[in-house]
Write a protein that holds these residues in place. Structure first.
Motif, short mmCIF file in Angstrom:
data_model
loop_
_atom_site.label_atom_id
_atom_site.label_comp_id
_atom_site.label_asym_id
_atom_site.label_seq_id
_atom_site.Cartn_x
_atom_site.Cartn_y
_atom_site.Cartn_z
N ASP A 29 2.09 6.63 -6.75
CA ASP A 29 0.85 7.23 -7.44
C ASP A 29 0.58 8.49 -6.78
O ASP A 29 -0.14 9.41 -7.51
N GLY A 30 0.74 8.75 -5.60
CA GLY A 30 0.24 9.97 -4.79
C GLY A 30 1.17 10.71 -4.21
O GLY A 30 0.98 12.00 -4.03
N GLY A 31 2.50 10.28 -4.62
CA GLY A 31 3.58 11.07 -4.19
C GLY A 31 3.83 11.49 -2.62
O GLY A 31 4.34 12.44 -2.15
N ASN A 32 3.04 10.66 -1.80
CA ASN A 32 3.21 10.63 -0.37
C ASN A 32 4.66 10.53 0.04
O ASN A 32 5.43 9.46 -0.09
N ALA B 290 0.90 -1.11 -0.10
CA ALA B 290 0.13 0.03 -0.07
C ALA B 290 0.90 1.25 -0.08
O ALA B 290 0.59 2.21 -0.54
N ASP B 291 1.68 1.32 0.75
CA ASP B 291 2.79 2.23 0.92
C ASP B 291 3.59 2.65 -0.45
O ASP B 291 3.66 3.76 -0.94
N VAL B 292 3.68 1.43 -1.11
CA VAL B 292 4.50 1.68 -2.61
C VAL B 292 3.59 2.47 -3.47
O VAL B 292 3.85 3.46 -4.02
N THR B 293 2.16 2.08 -3.38
CA THR B 293 1.14 2.71 -4.30
C THR B 293 0.91 4.18 -3.88
O THR B 293 1.06 5.22 -4.87
N ARG C 113 8.69 5.08 4.32
CA ARG C 113 8.28 3.59 4.90
C ARG C 113 8.68 2.59 3.71
O ARG C 113 9.15 1.44 4.23
N VAL C 114 8.76 2.82 2.61
CA VAL C 114 9.07 1.88 1.58
C VAL C 114 10.73 1.56 1.57
O VAL C 114 11.15 0.24 1.61
#
Length: 59
Positions: free
Chosen positions: A23-26, A16-19, A32-33
């Motif tokens: 994708d979201g630039g978080n 989820a963190d990768v996405t 975390r990744v």
């Protein structure tokens, strides 16, 4: 085999963190990744050592 399951769990937990990062630039998700990738690196090295030890002891 236990460490391999840990690798699978780390990958599943960071998905989820990768996405969120790509994708979201978080930025926090990116941190975390990076931590999860470091954990995977350590686990992979431990698995490599176990495999080498088992291979050498089975000869």
């Amino acid at each position: 085999m236990d460490k391999f399951k840990q690798v699978q769990e780390v990958i599943a937990s960071v998905e989820a963190d990768v996405t969120k990062f790509y994708d979201g630039g978080n930025a926090a998700a990116g941190t975390r990744v990076r931590k999860a990738m470091q954990d995977l690196k350590v686990l992979a090295q431990e698995i490599r050592a176990e495999v080498t030890e088992k291979k050498n002891n089975d000869k």
